[in-house]
Design a protein around this motif. Structure first.
Motif, PDB file in Angstrom:
ATOM      1  N   SER A  17       0.823  -1.204   0.000  1.00 31.11           N
ATOM      2  CA  SER A  17       0.000   0.000   0.000  1.00 31.11           C
ATOM      3  C   SER A  17       0.859   1.256   0.000  1.00 31.11           C
ATOM      4  N   ASP A  18       0.314   2.299  -0.633  1.00 28.91           N
ATOM      5  CA  ASP A  18       0.846   3.643  -0.428  1.00 28.91           C
ATOM      6  C   ASP A  18       0.288   4.147   0.903  1.00 28.91           C
TER       7      ASP A  18
ATOM      8  N   VAL B 172      -2.049  -0.962  -3.526  1.00 31.43           N
ATOM      9  CA  VAL B 172      -1.501  -0.910  -4.884  1.00 31.43           C
ATOM     10  C   VAL B 172      -1.848  -2.237  -5.549  1.00 31.43           C
TER      11      VAL B 172
ATOM     12  N   ARG C 227      -3.700   3.143  -6.280  1.00 34.62           N
ATOM     13  CA  ARG C 227      -2.593   4.024  -6.625  1.00 34.62           C
ATOM     14  C   ARG C 227      -3.040   5.293  -7.351  1.00 34.62           C
TER      15      ARG C 227
ATOM     16  N   ALA D   6      -3.911   7.861  -4.764  1.00 35.10           N
ATOM     17  CA  ALA D   6      -2.756   8.404  -4.050  1.00 35.10           C
ATOM     18  C   ALA D   6      -1.989   9.406  -4.923  1.00 35.10           C
TER      19      ALA D   6
ATOM     20  N   HIS E  96      -1.667  13.391  -4.166  1.00 34.61           N
ATOM     21  CA  HIS E  96      -0.351  14.028  -4.058  1.00 34.61           C
ATOM     22  C   HIS E  96      -0.305  15.297  -4.912  1.00 34.61           C
TER      23      HIS E  96
ATOM     24  N   TRP F  88       5.270   6.198  -0.865  1.00 35.29           N
ATOM     25  CA  TRP F  88       4.915   5.164  -1.840  1.00 35.29           C
ATOM     26  C   TRP F  88       5.228   3.783  -1.299  1.00 35.29           C
ATOM     27  N   SER F  89       4.475   2.820  -1.742  1.00 35.33           N
ATOM     28  CA  SER F  89       4.729   1.422  -1.385  1.00 35.33           C
ATOM     29  C   SER F  89       6.061   0.970  -1.970  1.00 35.33           C
TER      30      SER F  89
END
Length: 409
Positions: A113-114, A192, A196, A199, A203, A257-258
């Motif tokens: 995961s993020d 993810v 994603r 996320a 961002h 980030w993952s």
């Protein structure tokens, strides 16, 4: 949506969030854990490397005061004969560790995961109700920010209103959430690859919002918020940030980030935290009002099931409410119809047929109102769909019995 296991009863996790998984699922399969990913997560969460046999394994201890018996041996590669055993022992040690970050690391290994972190710097106060309210405010604001990011993935708009919300919420179904022990912080784990895009868009949108606020505070102009729509900024996001900051000395949002998913194209490897303070609130509120005012109405052709009819007497125009099946990304819409169109809607409701109508979806009320209705007609459906709609009609028969009384709720 279930609560995080670390959350007091009555709280709420971010939209689509599920309960903390560590008490629900077994440890990750050691055979599927990449040592490089585990090391990256340990480093991210402040664990310290303390020796080890170079080329074979490294020893890690948690941040803070030394804890007796707490350390992990992580193999440098999966090619060694004992690497799987070392990984199994490391995962077991993480599960038993008292370090708060240990559970976050296990989440990231279980569901790559993020991570999105929220933190509010609130004045010290009397423990009790105020702390509880602050924690609830944090969870609510985090949920709104995630939803705003998911809405921006569905489409760029200064004001989304009721549009796209079903799909936006469903995109967050796999999100996990865990608050910090002091109640001032919260981490959302966005899986993810499904989450994603949310996320990444969040961002971009948060940094664009920060830049637009800086521009407004420096120049007094709000035109930077117009350009920020392309990055995902919206009324929903500005309102969510206002909710996050209100009552705090500042609020910070950090994204990581993952390690398993890698860095998204065009994004920095370590995104800078985004910080907002009470001094930013006037600019954010002004931008939200601007987005609401400027968002244009949308011509649509909607198909929906009639779930409510209202008019003041036995004759004349009335108002209907449709559960939208096609034509617009909203759940329900309210439509004012003339007497003939209202009669057609009533017949469609009685026989369990959907209604098709053309008009303009107004941004008043969050795009839940259709004006200028025309081409009102029932839609033929297959037998199975007709049976489903008739069952829905029977379950909501009270709505039809109230067709000529009161105002629509």
């Amino acid at each position: 949506m279930r609560r995080s296991t670390d959350e007091p009863a009555g709280g709420a996790a971010p939209a689509g969030g599920r309960t903390h998984p560590c008490a629900e699922v077994p440890l990750p399969d050691p055979a599927r854990v990449d040592p490089a990913v585990l090391v990256a997560l340990l480093t991210r969460h402040g664990w310290h490397r303390r020796g080890g046999a170079r080329g074979r394994y490294s020893r890690w201890i948690p941040p803070g005061p030394p804890a007796s018996g707490t350390s992990l041996l992580v193999p440098d590669t999966t090619a060694l004969p004992d690497s799987e055993d070392l990984l199994a022992e490391a995962l077991t040690a993480l599960a038993r560790s008292a370090a708060p970050s240990a559970r976050d690391i296990l989440i990231a290994l279980t569901v790559p995961s993020d991570e999105i972190h929220w933190w509010r710097d609130v004045p010290e106060g009397v423990p009790g109700a105020a702390d509880w309210a602050g924690g609830d405010q944090l969870r609510t604001a985090a949920r709104q920010i995630l939803l705003a990011g998911s809405l921006a993935v569905r489409g760029r708009a200064g004001h989304h209103g009721a549009r796209h919300r079903r799909r936006a919420r469903s995109a967050l179904d796999g999100t996990l959430a865990r608050p910090t022990a002091d109640g001032r912080g919260l981490t959302a784990f966005v899986p993810v690859p499904a989450g994603r895009p949310v996320a990444v868009r969040l961002h971009e949108a948060l940094h664009a919002a920060r830049e637009a606020v800086d521009y407004q505070r420096a120049t007094g102009g709000t035109e930077a918020f117009d350009a920020a729509v392309a990055a995902g900024v919206s009324r929903e996001l500005t309102e969510a940030v206002v909710a996050l900051v209100r009552g705090a000395e500042c609020a910070t949002i950090t994204l990581a980030w993952s390690p398993a998913g890698g860095v998204p194209e065009g994004c920095p490897a370590r995104p800078e935290p985004v910080e907002f303070s009470p001094g930013d609130l006037p600019a954010l509120r002004l931008a939200g009002a601007r987005y609401l005012q400027d968002e244009p109405a949308v011509p649509v052709r909607i198909t929906g099931a009639v779930v409510r009819l209202r008019r003041s007497g036995p004759r004349g125009p009335g108002t209907v409410r449709l559960r939208v099946l096609a034509g617009a990304e909203i759940a329900h819409v309210r439509i004012e119809l003339d007497e003939e169109a209202y009669r057609i809607a009533g017949h469609a409701h009685l026989v369990g047929l959907p209604l098709r109508v053309e008009g303009v979806l107004e941004n008043r009320g969050g795009f839940r109102r259709l004006t200028g209705a025309s081409q009102v007609a029932p839609v033929q459906v297959d037998e199975a769909e007709r049976d489903r709609l008739m069952k829905s009609l029977q379950e909501n028969v009270d709505s039809f019995e109230e067709a000529c009384t009161g105002e629509e709720g």
